[in-house]
Motif scaffolding. Structure first.
Motif, PDB file in Angstrom:
ATOM      1  N   ARG A 197       0.819  -1.210   0.000  1.00 32.83           N
ATOM      2  CA  ARG A 197       0.000   0.000   0.000  1.00 32.83           C
ATOM      3  C   ARG A 197       0.859   1.270   0.000  1.00 32.83           C
ATOM      4  NH1 ARG A 197      -5.069  -0.135   2.752  1.00 32.83           N
ATOM      5  NH2 ARG A 197      -4.739   2.094   3.141  1.00 32.83           N
ATOM      6  N   VAL A 198       2.168   1.128   0.027  1.00 40.44           N
ATOM      7  CA  VAL A 198       3.062   2.288   0.086  1.00 40.44           C
ATOM      8  C   VAL A 198       4.036   2.243  -1.078  1.00 40.44           C
ATOM      9  CG1 VAL A 198       2.900   2.572   2.584  1.00 40.44           C
ATOM     10  CG2 VAL A 198       4.615   1.016   1.631  1.00 40.44           C
ATOM     11  N   SER A 199       4.728   3.348  -1.287  1.00 41.71           N
ATOM     12  CA  SER A 199       5.733   3.448  -2.349  1.00 41.71           C
ATOM     13  C   SER A 199       7.053   3.914  -1.744  1.00 41.71           C
ATOM     14  CB  SER A 199       5.279   4.446  -3.422  1.00 41.71           C
ATOM     15  OG  SER A 199       4.045   4.062  -3.985  1.00 41.71           O
ATOM     16  N   GLU A 200       8.131   3.688  -2.458  1.00 45.13           N
ATOM     17  CA  GLU A 200       9.446   4.128  -1.993  1.00 45.13           C
ATOM     18  C   GLU A 200       9.454   5.649  -1.832  1.00 45.13           C
ATOM     19  OE1 GLU A 200      12.378   2.596  -4.633  1.00 45.13           O
ATOM     20  OE2 GLU A 200      12.008   0.499  -4.099  1.00 45.13           O
ATOM     21  N   GLY A 201       9.988   6.103  -0.710  1.00 45.11           N
ATOM     22  CA  GLY A 201      10.028   7.522  -0.416  1.00 45.11           C
ATOM     23  C   GLY A 201       8.882   8.016   0.446  1.00 45.11           C
ATOM     24  N   ASP A 202       7.826   7.197   0.614  1.00 42.66           N
ATOM     25  CA  ASP A 202       6.685   7.613   1.433  1.00 42.66           C
ATOM     26  C   ASP A 202       7.084   7.739   2.904  1.00 42.66           C
ATOM     27  OD1 ASP A 202       5.163   7.580  -0.808  1.00 42.66           O
ATOM     28  OD2 ASP A 202       3.930   5.861  -0.252  1.00 42.66           O
ATOM     29  N   ARG A 203       6.477   8.695   3.592  1.00 41.20           N
ATOM     30  CA  ARG A 203       6.615   8.797   5.037  1.00 41.20           C
ATOM     31  C   ARG A 203       5.433   8.090   5.675  1.00 41.20           C
ATOM     32  NH1 ARG A 203      10.443  11.213   7.266  1.00 41.20           N
ATOM     33  NH2 ARG A 203       9.324  11.270   9.249  1.00 41.20           N
ATOM     34  N   VAL A 204       5.698   7.338   6.736  1.00 43.09           N
ATOM     35  CA  VAL A 204       4.647   6.598   7.424  1.00 43.09           C
ATOM     36  C   VAL A 204       4.751   6.851   8.920  1.00 43.09           C
ATOM     37  CG1 VAL A 204       4.489   4.780   5.678  1.00 43.09           C
ATOM     38  CG2 VAL A 204       6.102   4.521   7.567  1.00 43.09           C
ATOM     39  N   LEU A 205       3.628   6.657   9.587  1.00 48.67           N
ATOM     40  CA  LEU A 205       3.584   6.742  11.038  1.00 48.67           C
ATOM     41  C   LEU A 205       3.468   5.340  11.625  1.00 48.67           C
ATOM     42  CD1 LEU A 205       1.136   9.755  11.480  1.00 48.67           C
ATOM     43  CD2 LEU A 205       3.638   9.789  11.657  1.00 48.67           C
ATOM     44  N   ILE A 217       9.935   5.091   3.755  1.00 52.76           N
ATOM     45  CA  ILE A 217      10.151   3.827   3.035  1.00 52.76           C
ATOM     46  C   ILE A 217      11.390   3.972   2.154  1.00 52.76           C
ATOM     47  CG2 ILE A 217       9.145   2.118   1.487  1.00 52.76           C
ATOM     48  CD1 ILE A 217       7.719   2.453   4.192  1.00 52.76           C
ATOM     49  N   GLU A 218      12.397   3.184   2.435  1.00 52.96           N
ATOM     50  CA  GLU A 218      13.627   3.245   1.649  1.00 52.96           C
ATOM     51  C   GLU A 218      13.539   2.375   0.397  1.00 52.96           C
ATOM     52  OE1 GLU A 218      18.337   2.796   2.630  1.00 52.96           O
ATOM     53  OE2 GLU A 218      17.064   1.071   3.111  1.00 52.96           O
ATOM     54  N   ARG A 219      12.950   1.188   0.543  1.00 51.19           N
ATOM     55  CA  ARG A 219      12.988   0.238  -0.574  1.00 51.19           C
ATOM     56  C   ARG A 219      11.841  -0.752  -0.445  1.00 51.19           C
ATOM     57  NH1 ARG A 219      15.287  -4.927  -1.210  1.00 51.19           N
ATOM     58  NH2 ARG A 219      15.914  -5.416  -3.353  1.00 51.19           N
ATOM     59  N   ILE A 220      11.344  -1.206  -1.582  1.00 52.46           N
ATOM     60  CA  ILE A 220      10.367  -2.301  -1.633  1.00 52.46           C
ATOM     61  C   ILE A 220      10.908  -3.316  -2.634  1.00 52.46           C
ATOM     62  CG2 ILE A 220       7.998  -2.972  -2.161  1.00 52.46           C
ATOM     63  CD1 ILE A 220       7.151  -0.112  -1.520  1.00 52.46           C
ATOM     64  N   GLY A 245      -6.872 -11.529  -0.700  1.00 46.27           N
ATOM     65  CA  GLY A 245      -7.568 -12.804  -0.623  1.00 46.27           C
ATOM     66  C   GLY A 245      -8.038 -13.086   0.792  1.00 46.27           C
ATOM     67  N   ALA A 246      -8.719 -14.234   0.935  1.00 41.26           N
ATOM     68  CA  ALA A 246      -9.324 -14.581   2.228  1.00 41.26           C
ATOM     69  C   ALA A 246      -8.260 -14.883   3.284  1.00 41.26           C
ATOM     70  CB  ALA A 246     -10.258 -15.780   2.041  1.00 41.26           C
ATOM     71  N   PHE A 247      -7.277 -15.719   2.952  1.00 43.57           N
ATOM     72  CA  PHE A 247      -6.249 -16.107   3.918  1.00 43.57           C
ATOM     73  C   PHE A 247      -5.084 -15.127   3.833  1.00 43.57           C
ATOM     74  CE2 PHE A 247      -8.678 -19.929   3.839  1.00 43.57           C
ATOM     75  CZ  PHE A 247      -8.503 -20.498   5.088  1.00 43.57           C
ATOM     76  N   SER A 248      -5.296 -13.956   4.405  1.00 35.11           N
ATOM     77  CA  SER A 248      -4.271 -12.927   4.390  1.00 35.11           C
ATOM     78  C   SER A 248      -4.579 -11.946   5.508  1.00 35.11           C
ATOM     79  CB  SER A 248      -4.256 -12.202   3.033  1.00 35.11           C
ATOM     80  OG  SER A 248      -3.235 -11.228   2.984  1.00 35.11           O
ATOM     81  N   VAL A 249      -3.533 -11.295   6.028  1.00 27.90           N
ATOM     82  CA  VAL A 249      -3.714 -10.268   7.056  1.00 27.90           C
ATOM     83  C   VAL A 249      -2.847  -9.066   6.693  1.00 27.90           C
ATOM     84  CG1 VAL A 249      -4.293 -11.861   8.920  1.00 27.90           C
ATOM     85  CG2 VAL A 249      -1.912 -11.302   8.496  1.00 27.90           C
ATOM     86  N   PRO A 250      -3.222  -7.871   7.150  1.00 28.49           N
ATOM     87  CA  PRO A 250      -2.426  -6.679   6.836  1.00 28.49           C
ATOM     88  C   PRO A 250      -1.076  -6.696   7.563  1.00 28.49           C
ATOM     89  CG  PRO A 250      -4.654  -6.103   7.564  1.00 28.49           C
ATOM     90  CD  PRO A 250      -4.451  -7.545   7.876  1.00 28.49           C
ATOM     91  N   VAL A 251      -0.166  -5.876   7.063  1.00 28.91           N
ATOM     92  CA  VAL A 251       1.147  -5.669   7.665  1.00 28.91           C
ATOM     93  C   VAL A 251       1.279  -4.179   7.954  1.00 28.91           C
ATOM     94  CG1 VAL A 251       3.633  -5.816   7.307  1.00 28.91           C
ATOM     95  CG2 VAL A 251       2.156  -7.643   6.479  1.00 28.91           C
ATOM     96  N   HIS A 252       1.780  -3.825   9.149  1.00 28.08           N
ATOM     97  CA  HIS A 252       1.801  -2.438   9.596  1.00 28.08           C
ATOM     98  C   HIS A 252       3.227  -1.948   9.855  1.00 28.08           C
ATOM     99  CE1 HIS A 252      -2.170  -4.085  10.587  1.00 28.08           C
ATOM    100  NE2 HIS A 252      -2.635  -2.860  10.440  1.00 28.08           N
TER     101      HIS A 252
END
Length: 578
Positions: free
Chosen positions: A49-57, A81-84, A67-74
């Motif tokens: 959900r983010v891109s390189e260079g984004d600031r996050v809290l 964000i330095e790299r993806i 999909g159904a069998f998945s959970v978010p990552v925070h």
């Protein structure tokens, strides 16, 4: 007093727990960068959900469910964000996986937190949605999405909820220390689970080698109706199926899940995470991890952010690399060696074991099986490890599966008692992987066959429709030829008009159209050969080739129609001239 039951097999390896269990949980310091994998659970990886260079809290969503069998990552902290991209992750395969690299800004500023007020009055569906949104997956090692596990099939009524506090694996004390320091949070999380499932009883199963944790739990459950059940210390009593059998006397059926017999198990760390999510609005961004082994000067349990590089965490405990042998994630029975200490801590990292060569000596070369039967006696699932080993060694995967290979919980008891030092569990894991790959390959082949058959049916249907249209045109032309000639009273065309109709310059170029048709047919045949070859090789571009062939078929049909139209027009022109 509750009646306890027994499970077959089991062993008593040295516990080695006092190294890390005698000091309170300490907070790990912030590393220079955090590497957060997008898949830390069973199921599909999260979608970035983010891109390189984004600031996050802190607490912002880095990856959302896919999909159904998945959970978010925070985000475990605030920063940018330095790299993806791919990075080494802790997994027995040793393969890289997609990760988000976050550079902390040191401010640790939280984003918006959304606790659920008056959770004891909340609707179960809302509680489940909140737990899922917090990215909680099982912290006991399997990493099954908790929001899905707490929503069993409608046909299964949960009568008993069991909180697994056994922690039977040697060296690991993360759950023990969590209970001793934060028993109220653990019990609070269990009460939320009880609110969701409304079971008849709630039990906490804990081994008798944890007296301080037992006392803390008994104080925390006072007046709640939750029962703390102390069980004998024997490995692997902390296995889900074994703990259920000890506490209820019931066995999970072959190929089934605990919900099939009305039971649901959760880990104590998962219960604490549920409490933090519901009452404080905190997603799962940190966990308690045991740091232990002779190569550490300060073993203990630390609360660390998800994504912390393992080397950073070991260094904080006084890691002496000169004294270290292999570093394991997990315990000596079910853990696996880490080839790269730059790998990050994930949601299932319950222990990092940095043992010396004397403490964890390299295994000696395996010797031939002497058929002693010790492995069968130790197996808690009552399998035939020796027979499974022979099938795995000879590649007879179908026979291994028929002998219930997938019932193996990979506890390592068989390998531990084997006098021939045969790495039995490694054989079982490898064979399971081969069988899963064969199943996936069969699924892919079935899908390709279904696509091919659907396309063939479509082409046959389109061909039948085209043939019907051709037949209709043929019948219309025959009917037109049978129409009586025009009346003689009609004015005769002038010679000039006749000459204009018969002029060679107005005649269609039949030869050019024929060449175009032949060229289109040749290209179609070539594309069909390429498609057949791609299907045989199982290439990835089959779908693209199928579309290209279909487009060429349309071109052939168009060229055929143009040629037929030209020929028909030429015939009509010639008849008019005469």
């Amino acid at each position: 007093m509750r009646t306890l039951y027994d499970f077959p097999g089991g062993i008593h390896p040295p516990e080695n727990k006092r190294q890390s269990s005698e000091t309170p949980i300490r907070i790990a310091n912030l590393p220079e960068r955090l590497i957060i994998p997008l898949q830390q659970h069973i199921g599909a990886p999260a979608r970035t959900r983010v891109s390189e260079g984004d600031r996050v809290l802190k607490g912002d969503v880095l990856g959302d469910t896919e999909g159904a069998f998945s959970v978010p990552v925070h985000a475990p902290t605030s920063g940018h964000i330095e790299r993806i991209g791919p990075h080494a992750v802790p997994h027995p395969s040793g393969l890289d996986d997609w990760c988000v690299t976050l550079i902390p800004d040191g401010k640790d500023h939280w984003g918006a937190c959304h606790p659920l007020p008056e959770s004891d009055q909340q609707d179960p569906d809302r509680l489940l949605a909140h737990i899922h949104k917090a990215g909680i997956a099982g912290l006991g090692g399997a990493g099954f999405p908790t929001g899905i596990k707490l929503r069993p099939p409608e046909t299964d009524s949960i009568r008993t909820v069991i909180l697994n506090a056994a922690e039977c694996e040697p060296y690991i004390t993360a759950d023990d220390r969590l209970i001793r320091d934060r028993a109220a949070e653990v019990v609070s999380g269990l009460q939320i689970v009880r609110r969701i499932l409304n079971p008849e009883q709630c039990l906490i199963g804990i081994e008798d080698n944890k007296p301080d944790a037992i006392q803390a739990l008994e104080s925390a459950v006072d007046g709640t109706g939750i029962e703390v059940v102390v069980i004998p210390t024997r490995y692997p009593s902390g296995g889900e199926k074994q703990l259920i059998q000890v506490l209820t006397g019931e066995e999970v059926p072959h190929g089934g899940i605990p919900a099939d017999i009305g039971v649901l198990c959760q880990n104590v760390g998962t219960a604490a995470a549920i409490h933090r999510a519901v009452y404080h609005g905190e997603p799962l961004i940190q966990r308690i991890t045991t740091l232990t082994g002779d190569a550490l000067c300060e073993p203990g349990n630390v609360e660390t952010l998800i994504g912390t590089p393992i080397r950073h965490l070991l260094d904080s405990a006084g890691f002496d690399e000169a004294r270290a042998g292999d570093v394991l994630m997990g315990g000596p029975m079910m853990g696996f060696s880490l080839p790269d200490l730059a790998m990050p801590v994930v949601k299932t990292t319950n222990c990092l074991l940095a043992g010396s060569p004397e403490e964890l000596p390299p295994p000696p070369p395996p010797q031939p099986c002497i058929r002693c039967g010790y492995c069968a006696d130790a197996c808690p699932m009552e399998l035939l490890p020796q027979q499974l080993f022979w099938f795995a060694q000879s590649g007879e995967n179908d026979k291994a599966e028929q002998h219930n290979l997938f019932d193996c919980i990979e506890c390592g008891a068989c390998s531990w008692v084997c006098p021939s030092q045969i790495p039995l569990v490694q054989y079982y894991r490898s064979t399971k992987g081969e069988i899963r790959e064969q199943r996936e390959e069969q699924i892919r082949a079935d899908r390709a066959r279904e696509r091919f058959e659907a396309r063939q049916a479509r082409l046959e249907r389109e061909q039948a429709e085209k043939e019907a249209k051709r037949q209709a045109r043929k019948e219309a032309a025959a009917k037109a030829r049978q129409t009586p000639p025009a009346s003689k009273a009609a004015p005769e065309r002038s010679a000039a008009a006749s000459e204009t109709v018969a002029a060679p310059s107005e005649a269609p170029d039949i030869e050019t159209l024929e060449k175009q048709l032949l060229k289109a047919q040749a290209k179609r045949n070539n594309m069909r050969n390429m498609l057949d070859d791609a299907r045989k090789r199982g290439a990835d571009n089959v779908d693209k080739l199928e579309k290209a062939v279909a487009k060429n078929d349309d071109r052939v049909d168009a060229a055929q129609k143009a040629l037929e139209k030209a020929r028909s027009g030429l015939t009509e022109t010639g008849g008019a001239t005469e």
